[in-house]
Design a protein around this motif. Structure first.
Motif, PDB file in Angstrom:
ATOM      1  N   ALA A 157      30.872  42.573  46.094  1.00  0.00           N
ATOM      2  CA  ALA A 157      32.155  42.083  46.607  1.00  0.00           C
ATOM      3  C   ALA A 157      32.771  42.062  48.008  1.00  0.00           C
ATOM      4  O   ALA A 157      33.084  41.682  48.667  1.00  0.00           O
ATOM      5  N   LEU A 158      32.401  43.860  48.436  1.00  0.00           N
ATOM      6  CA  LEU A 158      32.596  43.909  49.617  1.00  0.00           C
ATOM      7  C   LEU A 158      31.769  43.558  51.035  1.00  0.00           C
ATOM      8  O   LEU A 158      32.265  42.786  51.819  1.00  0.00           O
ATOM      9  N   LEU A 159      30.894  43.339  50.494  1.00  0.00           N
ATOM     10  CA  LEU A 159      29.445  43.291  50.536  1.00  0.00           C
ATOM     11  C   LEU A 159      29.424  41.229  51.645  1.00  0.00           C
ATOM     12  O   LEU A 159      29.589  40.873  52.108  1.00  0.00           O
ATOM     13  N   ALA A 160      30.028  40.889  50.084  1.00  0.00           N
ATOM     14  CA  ALA A 160      30.204  39.335  50.118  1.00  0.00           C
ATOM     15  C   ALA A 160      31.086  38.935  50.987  1.00  0.00           C
ATOM     16  O   ALA A 160      31.339  38.080  51.951  1.00  0.00           O
ATOM     17  N   GLY A 161      32.780  39.805  51.110  1.00  0.00           N
ATOM     18  CA  GLY A 161      33.997  39.388  51.830  1.00  0.00           C
ATOM     19  C   GLY A 161      33.168  39.684  52.890  1.00  0.00           C
ATOM     20  O   GLY A 161      34.263  39.409  53.514  1.00  0.00           O
ATOM     21  N   LEU A 162      32.694  40.170  53.517  1.00  0.00           N
ATOM     22  CA  LEU A 162      32.269  40.299  54.910  1.00  0.00           C
ATOM     23  C   LEU A 162      32.279  39.427  55.794  1.00  0.00           C
ATOM     24  O   LEU A 162      32.194  39.168  56.686  1.00  0.00           O
ATOM     25  N   SER A 220      41.392  36.583  56.090  1.00  0.00           N
ATOM     26  CA  SER A 220      42.155  36.924  56.996  1.00  0.00           C
ATOM     27  C   SER A 220      43.061  38.072  56.583  1.00  0.00           C
ATOM     28  O   SER A 220      43.771  38.677  57.102  1.00  0.00           O
ATOM     29  N   GLY A 221      43.673  37.960  55.443  1.00  0.00           N
ATOM     30  CA  GLY A 221      44.778  39.314  54.736  1.00  0.00           C
ATOM     31  C   GLY A 221      43.759  40.193  53.984  1.00  0.00           C
ATOM     32  O   GLY A 221      42.410  39.825  53.998  1.00  0.00           O
ATOM     33  N   PRO A 222      44.629  41.767  54.109  1.00  0.00           N
ATOM     34  CA  PRO A 222      43.555  42.596  53.830  1.00  0.00           C
ATOM     35  C   PRO A 222      43.512  42.205  51.720  1.00  0.00           C
ATOM     36  O   PRO A 222      44.609  41.531  51.535  1.00  0.00           O
ATOM     37  N   LEU A 223      42.203  42.314  51.782  1.00  0.00           N
ATOM     38  CA  LEU A 223      41.118  42.338  50.304  1.00  0.00           C
ATOM     39  C   LEU A 223      41.310  43.640  49.497  1.00  0.00           C
ATOM     40  O   LEU A 223      40.509  44.182  50.349  1.00  0.00           O
ATOM     41  N   VAL A 224      41.305  43.716  48.731  1.00  0.00           N
ATOM     42  CA  VAL A 224      40.914  45.556  47.826  1.00  0.00           C
ATOM     43  C   VAL A 224      40.737  45.009  46.210  1.00  0.00           C
ATOM     44  O   VAL A 224      40.815  43.927  46.036  1.00  0.00           O
ATOM     45  N   PRO A 225      39.873  46.000  46.922  1.00  0.00           N
ATOM     46  CA  PRO A 225      39.089  45.970  44.925  1.00  0.00           C
ATOM     47  C   PRO A 225      39.794  45.561  43.603  1.00  0.00           C
ATOM     48  O   PRO A 225      41.111  46.532  43.666  1.00  0.00           O
ATOM     49  N   ASP A 251      43.688  53.885  45.576  1.00  0.00           N
ATOM     50  CA  ASP A 251      44.996  52.896  46.409  1.00  0.00           C
ATOM     51  C   ASP A 251      44.010  51.731  47.217  1.00  0.00           C
ATOM     52  O   ASP A 251      42.734  52.362  47.420  1.00  0.00           O
ATOM     53  N   PRO A 252      44.592  50.641  47.428  1.00  0.00           N
ATOM     54  CA  PRO A 252      44.479  50.007  48.540  1.00  0.00           C
ATOM     55  C   PRO A 252      44.315  50.692  49.361  1.00  0.00           C
ATOM     56  O   PRO A 252      42.768  50.256  49.992  1.00  0.00           O
ATOM     57  N   ALA A 253      45.206  51.732  50.255  1.00  0.00           N
ATOM     58  CA  ALA A 253      44.291  51.475  52.017  1.00  0.00           C
ATOM     59  C   ALA A 253      42.726  52.222  51.386  1.00  0.00           C
ATOM     60  O   ALA A 253      42.732  53.286  52.771  1.00  0.00           O
ATOM     61  N   GLU A 254      42.981  52.894  50.434  1.00  0.00           N
ATOM     62  CA  GLU A 254      41.774  53.819  50.493  1.00  0.00           C
ATOM     63  C   GLU A 254      39.960  52.688  50.266  1.00  0.00           C
ATOM     64  O   GLU A 254      39.075  53.158  50.564  1.00  0.00           O
ATOM     65  N   CYS A 255      40.116  51.674  49.806  1.00  0.00           N
ATOM     66  CA  CYS A 255      39.417  50.955  50.072  1.00  0.00           C
ATOM     67  C   CYS A 255      39.673  49.235  49.934  1.00  0.00           C
ATOM     68  O   CYS A 255      40.199  48.934  49.310  1.00  0.00           O
ATOM     69  N   PHE A 256      39.537  49.089  51.496  1.00  0.00           N
ATOM     70  CA  PHE A 256      40.167  47.485  51.453  1.00  0.00           C
ATOM     71  C   PHE A 256      39.078  46.537  52.641  1.00  0.00           C
ATOM     72  O   PHE A 256      38.153  47.346  53.102  1.00  0.00           O
ATOM     73  N   LEU A 257      39.682  45.469  52.175  1.00  0.00           N
ATOM     74  CA  LEU A 257      38.579  44.319  53.620  1.00  0.00           C
ATOM     75  C   LEU A 257      39.385  44.109  54.551  1.00  0.00           C
ATOM     76  O   LEU A 257      40.525  43.409  53.980  1.00  0.00           O
ATOM     77  N   TRP A 258      39.156  43.536  56.212  1.00  0.00           N
ATOM     78  CA  TRP A 258      39.902  43.363  56.789  1.00  0.00           C
ATOM     79  C   TRP A 258      39.891  42.870  58.235  1.00  0.00           C
ATOM     80  O   TRP A 258      38.467  43.010  57.908  1.00  0.00           O
ATOM     81  N   ASN A 259      40.632  41.790  58.898  1.00  0.00           N
ATOM     82  CA  ASN A 259      39.776  41.506  60.299  1.00  0.00           C
ATOM     83  C   ASN A 259      40.729  43.065  61.177  1.00  0.00           C
ATOM     84  O   ASN A 259      41.608  43.629  60.726  1.00  0.00           O
ATOM     85  N   GLN A 309      45.920  41.330  48.636  1.00  0.00           N
ATOM     86  CA  GLN A 309      44.896  40.563  47.766  1.00  0.00           C
ATOM     87  C   GLN A 309      43.600  41.068  46.871  1.00  0.00           C
ATOM     88  O   GLN A 309      43.227  41.862  47.724  1.00  0.00           O
ATOM     89  N   PRO A 310      43.642  41.216  45.628  1.00  0.00           N
ATOM     90  CA  PRO A 310      42.422  41.364  44.321  1.00  0.00           C
ATOM     91  C   PRO A 310      41.075  40.817  45.452  1.00  0.00           C
ATOM     92  O   PRO A 310      41.185  39.502  45.907  1.00  0.00           O
ATOM     93  N   LEU A 311      40.069  41.375  45.607  1.00  0.00           N
ATOM     94  CA  LEU A 311      38.179  41.148  45.837  1.00  0.00           C
ATOM     95  C   LEU A 311      38.277  40.151  44.359  1.00  0.00           C
ATOM     96  O   LEU A 311      38.625  39.999  43.035  1.00  0.00           O
ATOM     97  N   PRO A 312      37.594  38.999  44.545  1.00  0.00           N
ATOM     98  CA  PRO A 312      37.633  38.264  43.660  1.00  0.00           C
ATOM     99  C   PRO A 312      36.176  39.214  42.995  1.00  0.00           C
ATOM    100  O   PRO A 312      35.105  39.085  43.516  1.00  0.00           O
ATOM    101  N   GLY A 313      36.205  38.427  41.638  1.00  0.00           N
ATOM    102  CA  GLY A 313      34.944  39.128  40.892  1.00  0.00           C
ATOM    103  C   GLY A 313      35.587  40.023  39.802  1.00  0.00           C
ATOM    104  O   GLY A 313      36.114  40.784  39.908  1.00  0.00           O
TER     105      GLY A 313
END
Length: 690
Positions: free
Chosen positions: A583-588, A593-598, A611-619, A648-652
């Protein structure tokens, strides 16, 4: 690093260095500049007003405080005196601002503070009082420092006199002085006996400086009967220099008297000055109404000669046993003092050039029965001989140096006591945050705790936002992973990166950036990097950071160096599941635009969801803005205080990341974090135990 050495740091391709240090209507504009390529060559310096050259001069003043390896003290100082600046300001637009430029390089010198405007450099002169005695003698007796300040202001009327070094004006000589870099100068010499002993004056060494003098006399067999030896104090902004004309001290109602400085002027250390005064005191040689206030001046806030109790005849003994220095806030201290004749009023501390005063509400006394050997029969005195106190005041690491404790007694007199270098520690460097609890067990309840917490947060935020690039390979999308210090967890991370992050076609692989500590496992990090393709053109980037726990704060600098616009961040204590990696690789590649977390069903599998701040996807843009407005919590990610804005949670289904081993910050660090934590609108903050 002090301001001088900071000014020598390379800021551009130019070899010109310098600094405008002083700029005010009393002293004019002073500073220094040199060319590192030829430090012994004088430079022409131009004074600009509104961009136009209004005066120039050569650097011809020795600056012993500028050290260059292999060179003598350079003649790098320059001076545009107050009269020159006032003349240049006449008729100029009031808003016109001064500047200083090195002529040959056409390079403006930076300033220690904003340079003044024409209006600020030529303010209306206050009316000066008429001649006569500047102050009654009783004022000098009661408060010599305040009296000197008033007398110095009265010297303004002498600035307009023709201060010419004529032989018929000489009424004595200054033979030795001790300069404290604080506006006070001890002088020794001789003068005609009938002249006044406290007066306004002007020191002339090419420029003119106001001054005030308080003197006492003593007999000298080498002088005629109408002359006396003198020992006393000058208050002035004048600064001694080994280059330029010899200074003259002019005084009298019309500046009709002068005390020149002898050619072989002796510069005394603090210890030599104190010893000389002590020798005169022991011989009962000092005479005159200002003898007592001058002896008291040895123990004022402007005199920090260590171990001066004997010179003052005060039976005070003291020792500072522990000194915790917090740059940006001040110091916490523990020690003892024995004062048999007078109670202690308060404490003062000089650390390098910074002078701090003890906080009355943060000072406590305690018994020290172990000191009875120093005070036989003094049970009552030792019952409150111990003390703990806080010295609040802005102090920076470049200010650190010799420390001196001042014991201020009830009558205003004081004694100075050297602090042994081994007793001082810098919190966060040679002392732990929790060490402060040994001095203040209820530190969080002290009145100064908010200021202390803010200072620690500010310094922490400054130090941990830096990243040193070891291997840099720019990319638009980056998988940013923090390398844990734990060796098994480190091996697991590199194994996961090798197995998952590098799967798929090369054109679909994101760039990888690793954030690691340059600590004891640096070699292991480099070995894993090599195995991951660190020698290849498309291999990972590597940055060294202060601490893996606080690596998230370095993201803005890391992303800017990578030129990455989107990224996935993986903290030092989390491991994504297989679905999480995917999911992280696909999310890249997505345009979210918003932060996505597992997220997912890790809890059902017995996993501790990260915790959300320990693993997330953003710009990069939004992340940089978020971190700039977020305090630097002690412990970083381990503190669990960071909160992403509305993640927001990553889809999947089944997407998850779970936490590994980590240490929780200490109790004091948690209390500081609570004070630093601001309310964040829309942030996700879990309710956690202390």
């Amino acid at each position: 690093m002090n301001p001088l050495s900071a000014s020598l740091v390379n800021e551009s391709d130019s070899t010109i260095r310098g600094l405008v240090e002083i700029a005010n209507p009393r002293r004019g504009i002073h500073g220094w500049t040199l060319d590192l390529a030829a430090p012994d060559r004088p430079l022409r310096v131009e004074l600009l007003l509104d961009g136009k050259v209004v005066a120039d001069c050569l650097t011809d003043r020795a600056r012993d405080d500028i050290g260059l390896a292999g060179h003598a003290a350079p003649a790098a100082g320059f001076c545009f005196d107050a009269a020159t600046c006032r003349h240049a300001s006449e008729g100029a637009p009031e808003g016109g601002r001064f500047a200083v430029r090195v002529a040959a390089a056409q390079r403006l010198l930076r300033s220690a503070g904003p340079l003044p405007t024409a209006a600020e450099m030529a303010p209306p002169l206050p009316a000066e009082p008429a001649g006569g005695p500047p102050l009654p003698a009783i004022a000098v007796q009661e408060n010599p420092l305040a009296a000197l300040q008033v007398v110095e202001a009265l010297a303004g009327r002498l600035l307009q006199q023709p201060l010419v070094p004529l032989a018929d004006r000489v009424v004595g000589y200054i033979e030795a002085m001790a300069w404290e870099q604080t506006g006070l100068i001890w002088i020794f010499g001789w003068m005609q006996r009938q002249l006044p002993r406290h007066f306004p004056a002007v020191i002339v060494d090419g420029a003119r400086y106001r001054a005030a003098a308080v003197l006492t006399g003593f007999a000298r067999t080498d002088l005629p009967e109408d002359a006396t030896g003198i020992c006393g104090m000058l208050r002035t902004d004048w600064r001694p220099s080994s280059k330029g004309p010899a200074p003259w001290l002019h005084f009298g109602d019309t500046a009709q008297y002068a005390l020149p400085v002898v050619e072989d002027l002796a510069f005394l250390s603090d210890k030599e000055c104190t010893s000389r005064i002590e020798a005169l005191r022991r011989a009962n040689a000092l005479e005159g109404e200002f003898t007592t206030p001058l002896r008291r001046l040895l123990a004022t806030t402007r005199n920090w000669a260590p171990d001066n109790a004997a010179a003052l005849g005060l039976e005070v003994r003291a020792n500072l046993e522990r000194l915790l220095v917090l740059p940006g806030f001040g110091c916490l201290a523990e020690g003892w003092v024995l004062s048999p004749l007078q109670p202690v009023s308060h404490f003062m501390l000089r650390v390098g050039r910074a002078v701090l005063v003890s906080e009355p509400g943060a000072t406590s006394r305690k018994p020290r029965p172990d000191l009875l050997g120093l005070a036989p029969g003094g049970q009552k005195m030792v019952a409150k001989a111990g003390f703990v106190t806080a010295f609040a005041g802005r102090i920076e690491e470049e200010d650190l140096g010799e420390a001196v404790l001042k014991i201020v007694l009830a009558d205003g007199s004081s004694t100075n006591h050297r602090v042994e270098p081994g007793h001082a520690r810098i919190v966060g460097h040679s002392a732990a945050i929790e060490d402060m609890l040994a001095l203040f067990p209820a530190l969080h309840a002290e009145g100064f705790f908010p200021a202390l917490s803010a200072s620690i947060g500010e310094r922490q935020g400054r130090d941990i936002r830096k990243a040193e690039a070891f291997a840099l390979r720019p990319c638009r999308e980056a998988l940013v992973a923090v390398v844990p210090d734990d060796l098994p967890d480190m091996a697991l991370l590199f194994d996961e990166l090798s197995r998952l992050a590098w799967s798929g076609p090369p054109e679909q692989r994101p760039g990888i950036a690793l954030l690691a500590s340059a600590g004891q496992h640096r070699a292991a990090v480099l070995a894993h990097l090599h195995d991951l393709g660190g020698d290849e053109a498309g291999g990972p980037s590597l940055f060294f950071v202060a601490d893996p726990e606080t690596a998230i704060y370095a993201l803005p600098e890391v992303l800017a160096r990578l030129e990455a616009e989107r990224f996935a961040f993986i903290g030092p204590h989390v491991t994504p599941s297989e679905a999480g990696w995917a999911a992280l690789l696909a999310g890249l590649a997505a345009a979210e635009s918003g932060p996505l977390v597992p997220a997912g069903d890790a809890a059902a599998l017995g996993m501790d969801l990260a915790d959300p701040a320990e693993c997330f996807l953003w710009n990069r843009r939004d992340t940089t803005a978020w971190l700039q407005a977020t305090p630097a919590f002690l412990g970083g990610l381990a503190s669990r205080e960071l909160a992403l804005p509305a993640p927001q949670p990553l889809p999947g289904e089944g997407v998850a990341a779970w936490r590994g081993r980590r240490a929780v910050p200490g109790l004091l660090a948690q209390r500081i974090n609570r004070h630093l934590r601001p309310p964040q609108a829309g942030a996700v903050v879990e309710k956690r135990d202390a």
